[in-house]
Design a protein around this motif. Structure first.
Motif, PDB file in Angstrom:
ATOM      1  N   TYR A 101       5.540  -4.066   7.773  1.00  0.00           N
ATOM      2  CA  TYR A 101       5.843  -3.004   7.449  1.00  0.00           C
ATOM      3  C   TYR A 101       7.234  -3.722   7.377  1.00  0.00           C
ATOM      4  CZ  TYR A 101       1.947   0.345   6.776  1.00  0.00           C
ATOM      5  OH  TYR A 101       1.554   0.462   6.260  1.00  0.00           O
ATOM      6  N   ASP A 102       7.437  -4.624   8.127  1.00  0.00           N
ATOM      7  CA  ASP A 102       8.989  -4.044   7.721  1.00  0.00           C
ATOM      8  C   ASP A 102       9.431  -5.037   6.598  1.00  0.00           C
ATOM      9  OD1 ASP A 102      11.082  -2.988   9.866  1.00  0.00           O
ATOM     10  OD2 ASP A 102       9.988  -3.880  11.218  1.00  0.00           O
ATOM     11  N   ARG A 103       8.268  -6.691   6.398  1.00  0.00           N
ATOM     12  CA  ARG A 103       8.453  -8.247   5.930  1.00  0.00           C
ATOM     13  C   ARG A 103       8.291  -6.711   4.222  1.00  0.00           C
ATOM     14  NH1 ARG A 103       5.864 -10.483   9.609  1.00  0.00           N
ATOM     15  NH2 ARG A 103       6.987 -12.440  10.193  1.00  0.00           N
ATOM     16  N   PHE A 104       6.976  -5.655   4.623  1.00  0.00           N
ATOM     17  CA  PHE A 104       7.109  -5.428   2.953  1.00  0.00           C
ATOM     18  C   PHE A 104       7.887  -3.937   2.791  1.00  0.00           C
ATOM     19  CE2 PHE A 104       5.125  -1.449   1.290  1.00  0.00           C
ATOM     20  CZ  PHE A 104       5.107  -1.885   0.423  1.00  0.00           C
ATOM     21  N   LEU A 105       7.987  -3.370   3.887  1.00  0.00           N
ATOM     22  CA  LEU A 105       9.770  -2.881   3.659  1.00  0.00           C
ATOM     23  C   LEU A 105      10.975  -3.443   2.445  1.00  0.00           C
ATOM     24  CD1 LEU A 105       9.118   0.244   6.033  1.00  0.00           C
ATOM     25  CD2 LEU A 105       8.257   0.263   3.427  1.00  0.00           C
ATOM     26  N   ALA A 106      11.036  -4.768   3.055  1.00  0.00           N
ATOM     27  CA  ALA A 106      12.296  -5.277   2.565  1.00  0.00           C
ATOM     28  C   ALA A 106      12.402  -4.939   1.321  1.00  0.00           C
ATOM     29  CB  ALA A 106      12.385  -6.731   3.953  1.00  0.00           C
ATOM     30  N   PHE A 107      11.352  -5.462   0.785  1.00  0.00           N
ATOM     31  CA  PHE A 107      11.511  -5.035  -0.439  1.00  0.00           C
ATOM     32  C   PHE A 107      10.453  -3.887  -1.732  1.00  0.00           C
ATOM     33  CE2 PHE A 107      11.321  -9.395   1.115  1.00  0.00           C
ATOM     34  CZ  PHE A 107      12.740 -10.090   0.788  1.00  0.00           C
ATOM     35  N   TYR A 108      10.621  -2.930  -0.470  1.00  0.00           N
ATOM     36  CA  TYR A 108       9.959  -2.068  -1.387  1.00  0.00           C
ATOM     37  C   TYR A 108      10.892  -0.699  -1.883  1.00  0.00           C
ATOM     38  CZ  TYR A 108       7.430   2.923  -1.503  1.00  0.00           C
ATOM     39  OH  TYR A 108       6.778   3.933  -1.590  1.00  0.00           O
ATOM     40  N   PRO A 109      10.581  -0.364  -3.414  1.00  0.00           N
ATOM     41  CA  PRO A 109      11.276   0.360  -4.088  1.00  0.00           C
ATOM     42  C   PRO A 109      11.497   2.104  -3.901  1.00  0.00           C
ATOM     43  CG  PRO A 109       9.909  -0.193  -5.441  1.00  0.00           C
ATOM     44  CD  PRO A 109       9.028  -1.133  -4.503  1.00  0.00           C
ATOM     45  N   GLY A 110      10.471   2.911  -3.405  1.00  0.00           N
ATOM     46  CA  GLY A 110      10.286   3.694  -2.875  1.00  0.00           C
ATOM     47  C   GLY A 110      11.386   4.117  -1.927  1.00  0.00           C
ATOM     48  N   GLU A 111      10.207   5.669  -1.712  1.00  0.00           N
ATOM     49  CA  GLU A 111      11.252   6.407  -0.016  1.00  0.00           C
ATOM     50  C   GLU A 111      10.368   6.390   0.837  1.00  0.00           C
ATOM     51  OE1 GLU A 111      12.794   9.930  -0.824  1.00  0.00           O
ATOM     52  OE2 GLU A 111      13.393   9.964  -2.261  1.00  0.00           O
TER      53      GLU A 111
ATOM     54  N   CYS B 107      -3.819  -6.303   5.123  1.00  0.00           N
ATOM     55  CA  CYS B 107      -3.433  -7.384   5.908  1.00  0.00           C
ATOM     56  C   CYS B 107      -3.491  -9.323   5.561  1.00  0.00           C
ATOM     57  CB  CYS B 107      -3.642  -7.876   7.979  1.00  0.00           C
ATOM     58  SG  CYS B 107      -3.248  -5.512   8.470  1.00  0.00           S
ATOM     59  N   ARG B 108      -2.301  -9.587   5.702  1.00  0.00           N
ATOM     60  CA  ARG B 108      -1.778 -11.163   5.373  1.00  0.00           C
ATOM     61  C   ARG B 108      -2.496 -11.842   6.783  1.00  0.00           C
ATOM     62  NH1 ARG B 108       1.036 -12.975   0.801  1.00  0.00           N
ATOM     63  NH2 ARG B 108       1.554 -11.615   0.468  1.00  0.00           N
ATOM     64  N   ARG B 109      -2.853 -13.629   6.498  1.00  0.00           N
ATOM     65  CA  ARG B 109      -2.658 -13.888   7.897  1.00  0.00           C
ATOM     66  C   ARG B 109      -0.950 -14.538   7.499  1.00  0.00           C
ATOM     67  NH1 ARG B 109      -7.944 -18.429   8.092  1.00  0.00           N
ATOM     68  NH2 ARG B 109      -9.389 -16.734   8.438  1.00  0.00           N
ATOM     69  N   SER B 110      -0.146 -14.022   6.894  1.00  0.00           N
ATOM     70  CA  SER B 110       1.201 -15.136   6.436  1.00  0.00           C
ATOM     71  C   SER B 110       1.951 -13.395   7.169  1.00  0.00           C
ATOM     72  CB  SER B 110       1.619 -14.825   5.493  1.00  0.00           C
ATOM     73  OG  SER B 110       1.242 -14.218   4.276  1.00  0.00           O
ATOM     74  N   HIS B 111       1.131 -12.083   7.888  1.00  0.00           N
ATOM     75  CA  HIS B 111       2.099 -11.351   8.363  1.00  0.00           C
ATOM     76  C   HIS B 111       2.100 -10.683   7.462  1.00  0.00           C
ATOM     77  CE1 HIS B 111       1.667 -12.208  12.652  1.00  0.00           C
ATOM     78  NE2 HIS B 111       1.023 -12.724  12.403  1.00  0.00           N
ATOM     79  N   ALA B 112       2.031 -10.647   5.892  1.00  0.00           N
ATOM     80  CA  ALA B 112       2.585  -9.799   4.912  1.00  0.00           C
ATOM     81  C   ALA B 112       1.299  -8.521   4.898  1.00  0.00           C
ATOM     82  CB  ALA B 112       2.225 -10.729   3.764  1.00  0.00           C
ATOM     83  N   LEU B 113       1.111  -8.159   3.563  1.00  0.00           N
ATOM     84  CA  LEU B 113       0.893  -6.822   3.463  1.00  0.00           C
ATOM     85  C   LEU B 113       0.466  -6.534   1.700  1.00  0.00           C
ATOM     86  CD1 LEU B 113       1.567  -3.253   5.771  1.00  0.00           C
ATOM     87  CD2 LEU B 113      -0.151  -4.699   5.386  1.00  0.00           C
ATOM     88  N   ASP B 114      -0.677  -6.222   1.251  1.00  0.00           N
ATOM     89  CA  ASP B 114      -0.904  -6.294   0.266  1.00  0.00           C
ATOM     90  C   ASP B 114      -1.172  -4.752  -0.466  1.00  0.00           C
ATOM     91  OD1 ASP B 114       0.354  -8.658  -0.908  1.00  0.00           O
ATOM     92  OD2 ASP B 114      -1.782  -9.561  -0.293  1.00  0.00           O
TER      93      ASP B 114
END
Length: 201
Positions: A150-160, A84-91
């Motif tokens: 997760y919603d931030r990550f999934l918005a650009f996620y290319p898989g299932e 988790c990043r402080r910007s509410h993003a996931l790596d």
């Protein structure tokens, strides 16, 4: 599917309700249920065809993902878990064993600082993402923990996108949803597997 109190129920109330539902299950029942969920997951084409599995690291009474990670490694897949990043993003970082995990944000287990660089979006093509949540509806929408990571990550996620769900975590009513909420493609439960997105069949 269990009732969710209806569509007008607030997300906070639903979180509280489903945390209680989850914690009321005995450890023995949880373990047996989670083993059946993993068996069904391994039959899913999205899992079988994925070369890379993105998964949360379960804690407390969440559906167990430690056995899932071991099953992925045994099948010759790569496993990546989030930081988790402080910007509410996931790596997401590839790990080679559970020894690569260390306590991180809010005490959650995360990839250690020795795990190299985070995966880029092109590297995620052909992967499958295991998405956490407290409750899911038939359209694949969920109530998570409220951080929006997760919603931030999934918005650009290319898989299932796949959710592992015990039967008590399935809502018979549509859940409250916001514009930025991203549904999963599959629900894998101890009692069956449902496709929420006809485009992936």
């Amino acid at each position: 599917m269990a009732s969710s109190q209806g569509t007008d129920a607030g997300k906070t109330a639903l979180r509280e309700e489903y945390v209680r539902v989850r914690t009321r299950m005995s450890p023995v029942v949880r373990a047996a249920t989670d083993a059946r969920i993993l068996q069904r997951l391994e039959l899913l084409s999205a899992w079988r065809e994925a070369r890379l599995v993105l998964t949360y690291v379960s804690f407390g009474t969440e559906v167990d993902t430690h056995a899932l990670m071991r099953a992925a490694w045994q099948a010759g897949k790569q496993v990546a878990v989030p930081r988790c990043r402080r910007s509410h993003a996931l790596d997401f970082f590839v790990i080679s064993s559970e020894d690569d995990l260390e306590p991180g944000f809010r005490g959650l287990m995360e990839p250690s600082r020795d795990c190299g660089q985070p995966l880029t979006t092109p590297q995620l093509v052909g992967s499958v993402c295991i998405v956490p949540g407290l409750v899911f509806d038939a359209d694949g929408y969920r109530i998570g923990y409220g951080g929006g990571y997760y919603d931030r990550f999934l918005a650009f996620y290319p898989g299932e996108k796949v959710a592992l769900v015990r039967g008590q975590q399935l809502s018979g009513n549509p859940l409250p949803r916001d514009e930025h909420d991203v549904p999963v493609d599959w629900l894998v439960s101890d009692s069956g597997t449902w496709c929420c997105n006809p485009m992936v069949q």
